[in-house]
Design a protein around this motif. Sequence first.
Motif, PDB file in Angstrom:
ATOM      1  N   HIS A 299       0.824  -1.205   0.000  1.00 25.83           N
ATOM      2  CA  HIS A 299       0.000   0.000   0.000  1.00 25.83           C
ATOM      3  C   HIS A 299       0.859   1.256   0.000  1.00 25.83           C
ATOM      4  O   HIS A 299       0.411   2.318  -0.444  1.00 25.83           O
ATOM      5  CB  HIS A 299      -0.922   0.007   1.214  1.00 25.83           C
ATOM      6  CG  HIS A 299      -2.034  -0.995   1.129  1.00 25.83           C
ATOM      7  ND1 HIS A 299      -3.055  -1.057   2.042  1.00 25.83           N
ATOM      8  CD2 HIS A 299      -2.292  -1.974   0.221  1.00 25.83           C
ATOM      9  CE1 HIS A 299      -3.892  -2.032   1.719  1.00 25.83           C
ATOM     10  NE2 HIS A 299      -3.437  -2.604   0.611  1.00 25.83           N
TER      11      HIS A 299
ATOM     12  N   MET B  56       1.455   2.650   7.898  1.00 27.22           N
ATOM     13  CA  MET B  56       1.096   1.562   6.984  1.00 27.22           C
ATOM     14  C   MET B  56       1.812   0.244   7.269  1.00 27.22           C
ATOM     15  O   MET B  56       1.908  -0.607   6.397  1.00 27.22           O
ATOM     16  CB  MET B  56       1.375   1.971   5.531  1.00 27.22           C
ATOM     17  CG  MET B  56       0.271   2.787   4.915  1.00 27.22           C
ATOM     18  SD  MET B  56       0.466   2.995   3.134  1.00 27.22           S
ATOM     19  CE  MET B  56      -1.195   3.532   2.698  1.00 27.22           C
TER      20      MET B  56
ATOM     21  N   ASP C  65      -3.470   2.584   8.363  1.00 24.24           N
ATOM     22  CA  ASP C  65      -3.961   1.561   7.445  1.00 24.24           C
ATOM     23  C   ASP C  65      -4.379   0.340   8.258  1.00 24.24           C
ATOM     24  O   ASP C  65      -3.851   0.094   9.346  1.00 24.24           O
ATOM     25  CB  ASP C  65      -2.861   1.216   6.441  1.00 24.24           C
ATOM     26  CG  ASP C  65      -3.381   0.454   5.238  1.00 24.24           C
ATOM     27  OD1 ASP C  65      -4.562   0.617   4.901  1.00 24.24           O
ATOM     28  OD2 ASP C  65      -2.602  -0.298   4.632  1.00 24.24           O
TER      29      ASP C  65
ATOM     30  N   SER D 192      -8.942   5.006  10.424  1.00 18.31           N
ATOM     31  CA  SER D 192      -8.338   3.741   9.992  1.00 18.31           C
ATOM     32  C   SER D 192      -9.371   3.003   9.164  1.00 18.31           C
ATOM     33  O   SER D 192     -10.569   3.073   9.452  1.00 18.31           O
ATOM     34  CB  SER D 192      -7.938   2.899  11.203  1.00 18.31           C
ATOM     35  OG  SER D 192      -7.431   1.643  10.798  1.00 18.31           O
TER      36      SER D 192
ATOM     37  N   THR E 274      -6.941   1.586  -3.462  1.00 15.91           N
ATOM     38  CA  THR E 274      -6.576   2.221  -2.195  1.00 15.91           C
ATOM     39  C   THR E 274      -6.849   3.727  -2.186  1.00 15.91           C
ATOM     40  O   THR E 274      -6.757   4.368  -1.137  1.00 15.91           O
ATOM     41  CB  THR E 274      -5.089   1.994  -1.882  1.00 15.91           C
ATOM     42  OG1 THR E 274      -4.291   2.588  -2.911  1.00 15.91           O
ATOM     43  CG2 THR E 274      -4.772   0.506  -1.774  1.00 15.91           C
TER      44      THR E 274
END
Length: 279
Positions: free
Chosen positions: A12, A71, A95, A121, A239
Amino acid sequence: MRLGLIGLDNTHADHAIRHLNTERALGDVRIVALCGGTAERTAQLSGQGGVEFGVDRPEDLIGRIDAAIVMDRDGDLHRPHAEPLLKAGVPVFVDKPLAGTSADAEAILAAARTGGVPVTSSSALRWAVEAMRDRLEALGPIRSVVATGPVQRESPYGGVAFYGVHVVEMALHLLPPPEGEPQISVLPGGVLAVARAGAAHAVLNLVERDADGAVPFAVQVTGTRGVLAEQLSLGKDYTLPALRAFAEMVESGKQPLDEEALLAPVRMLEALTRAVPPR
């Protein structure tokens, strides 16, 4: 908006650099600093997106960025990486999952209150389910949401929580927070969990990954007048909605998800982890 990116082991992170720095998908929102990766990984991401600098600790970002993204693949790292920034008044997007435990998740939320800043989140799949919302009115009051997806019990990044968080957030997003402990059935090839959420059931259908691949993500919403079922297609920009929700949060100061919505998936993942030992 100047962002710091903490935790570089997740793919990500590549998506975030591409969207925000290379494609400039959110205008002046860009990542200017990296933290938490190997020298090779930091150099790779910096080269992809023209990142300005790197730091060794999240605390080193304070005063140099407007907001941060955490992340790390391992949810147990999220509290130590997010907490000092939030206490210092830096908004943070964590994340999935918010944390590895409810205690850590509650500490993250407390840090945000102390710093007087918003925190959020989410799984990227949560926003894929949100995109279905305008088609749900015809179904009548929702009576169940069944979310299907892969699970990997032996994942070093939290076991069932690593992939399971996607299914959990898909199942819970359209419903109020669950009440009490879920009923969980564990079979060699999968896990089924059912929880009461208001006047509906949230159903998690977790299917074990195997050598040939993984079951696709899918969701079925049943109301009093109809059923909507979809296999979710994850394109290259899957994403981006989560990043957009984060940027809007920083600009407005308003969290897209309230505290109960942030805590509910972590509590569900804890219950799954207790019930599903590694094989």
